[in-house]
Design a protein around this motif. Structure first.
Motif, short mmCIF file in Angstrom:
data_model
loop_
_atom_site.label_atom_id
_atom_site.label_comp_id
_atom_site.label_asym_id
_atom_site.label_seq_id
_atom_site.Cartn_x
_atom_site.Cartn_y
_atom_site.Cartn_z
N SER A 2 -9.88 -2.09 -0.10
CA SER A 2 -8.85 -1.63 0.82
C SER A 2 -7.51 -1.58 0.11
CB SER A 2 -8.76 -2.59 2.01
OG SER A 2 -7.61 -2.33 2.76
N ARG A 3 -6.73 -0.52 0.42
CA ARG A 3 -5.39 -0.41 -0.16
C ARG A 3 -4.32 -0.95 0.79
NH1 ARG A 3 -5.74 -1.01 -4.83
NH2 ARG A 3 -3.59 -0.31 -5.02
N GLU A 4 -4.74 -1.62 1.83
CA GLU A 4 -3.76 -2.22 2.74
C GLU A 4 -2.91 -3.21 1.96
OE1 GLU A 4 -3.53 -5.22 6.58
OE2 GLU A 4 -5.47 -4.54 5.82
N ASP A 5 -1.60 -3.04 2.03
CA ASP A 5 -0.72 -3.93 1.29
C ASP A 5 -0.65 -5.28 1.96
OD1 ASP A 5 1.48 -3.72 -0.98
OD2 ASP A 5 2.30 -4.96 0.62
N ARG A 13 -1.04 -7.48 -4.12
CA ARG A 13 -0.95 -6.03 -3.94
C ARG A 13 -1.67 -5.59 -2.65
NH1 ARG A 13 0.89 -4.14 -8.85
NH2 ARG A 13 0.52 -5.54 -10.63
N THR A 14 -2.78 -6.20 -2.34
CA THR A 14 -3.57 -5.86 -1.15
C THR A 14 -4.13 -7.14 -0.54
OG1 THR A 14 -5.68 -5.64 -2.30
CG2 THR A 14 -4.28 -3.67 -2.22
N THR A 15 -4.55 -7.03 0.71
CA THR A 15 -5.17 -8.19 1.35
C THR A 15 -6.52 -8.49 0.70
OG1 THR A 15 -6.02 -6.69 3.06
CG2 THR A 15 -4.01 -7.90 3.55
N ASP A 16 -7.25 -7.45 0.30
CA ASP A 16 -8.51 -7.68 -0.40
C ASP A 16 -8.28 -8.40 -1.72
OD1 ASP A 16 -9.92 -6.49 1.61
OD2 ASP A 16 -10.41 -4.66 0.50
N HIS A 213 -4.60 -7.85 -9.10
CA HIS A 213 -4.37 -8.11 -7.68
C HIS A 213 -3.02 -8.75 -7.34
CE1 HIS A 213 -8.46 -6.93 -7.03
NE2 HIS A 213 -8.95 -7.93 -7.73
#
Length: 285
Positions: A2-5, A13-16, A213
């Motif tokens: 996921s690219r969700e910030d 950078r992302t939640t993942d 990340h």
């Protein structure tokens, strides 16, 4: 992925990516054979993860450097436990790990980090402590005014002079940041080690995760030394690429009135290369 910030104020950078970092840390701690306890507290408004292990009359609070945490510091923690100490490992807020990933809590001020460390000591320790810090962690230790600290062991300390950035280190750092592969992580870690020391596979894996990340922080500014005098031991590797002896030695003499304890053949990651030697210095020399 996921690219969700993870948030503009987050180091992730992302939640993942944040979950990848957390999962790696938890796996390392779960596989560590030394009996230990994990706790989370709030210190100066920051969620703070601690690992406590060992028993003994002396409690050593260890503060890791930039991009490192409890899970990356287990060889040193094991050496401290083997030396008969109780050890408390703190993940620094704003660094990748299991503490808060918020950037804005500290304002990038060492005075904030020093106050944070005081709060950790008050909540996690019942009596006097020895604080050991590495690099940025040593700058935090130097900036802490807690009356509970009876001695500082400062390994490759930041906060006393500017870091040296050679063309080779800059090239290795740029490659690691722009193309986060195990090969580039190993190259950067090798630059931080002394000659002949190969980075652990786990650290190579960790630094690759960090580059992919997390948003790395910069070098610390000048440490804000408390007025209270206390014993301070400054340890440095003879091949420290960031803090060469000719730069750190006069800075330590001027700021702290102490000379260096030099470990021959070690680099900036002296805590990784010589954990037993560092543990032996807790009692003083």
């Amino acid at each position: 992925m996921s690219r969700e910030d993870a948030g503009a104020g987050s180091i992730y950078r992302t939640t993942d990516g944040r979950e990848h970092i957390r999962r790696w840390c938890l796996e390392q701690l779960e596989a560590w054979p030394v009996p230990h306890e994990r706790t989370t507290m709030t210190a100066l408004g920051a969620e703070t993860h601690l690992v406590t292990a060992g028993f003994g009359a002396t409690t050593v609070v260890y503060v890791p450097g930039t991009n490192f945490n409890a899970a990356t510091s287990l060889p040193l923690a094991g050496a401290l436990v083997d030396a008969g100490h109780r050890v408390v490992l703190a993940d620094v807020p704003g660094q990748p790990g299991l503490s808060s990933g918020e950037r804005d809590l500290s304002g990038e001020r060492l005075s904030w980090y020093g106050a944070w460390l005081s709060a950790v000591i008050e909540q996690a320790c019942a009596g006097p402590v020895v604080v050991m810090g590495h690099s940025f962690g040593a700058a935090i230790a130097l900036s802490c005014s807690s009356s509970r600290i009876e001695r500082l062991v400062l390994a490759s300390p930041g906060g006393l002079t500017k870091l040296r950035l050679t063309p080779g280190v800059l090239a290795a750092s740029a490659a690691w940041f722009l193309r986060p592969t195990p090969a580039h992580s190993a190259r950067l870690l090798s630059a931080m080690h002394g000659p002949g020391h190969r980075p652990r596979a786990a650290l190579v894996e960790w630094m690759t995760l960090v580059a992919r990340h997390a948003r790395s922080s910069g070098a610390p500014g000048a440490a804000e030394l408390p007025t209270r005098a206390l014993p301070r031991l400054v340890v440095n590797g003879s091949h420290d690429v960031f803090l060469p002896l000719k730069r750190l030695r006069p800075a330590a003499r001027t700021a702290l009135g102490t000379d260096l304890d030099v470990i021959d053949g070690a680099g900036h990651l002296v805590v990784e290369e010589h954990p037993t030697a560092l543990a032996a210095l807790v009692g003083g020399r």
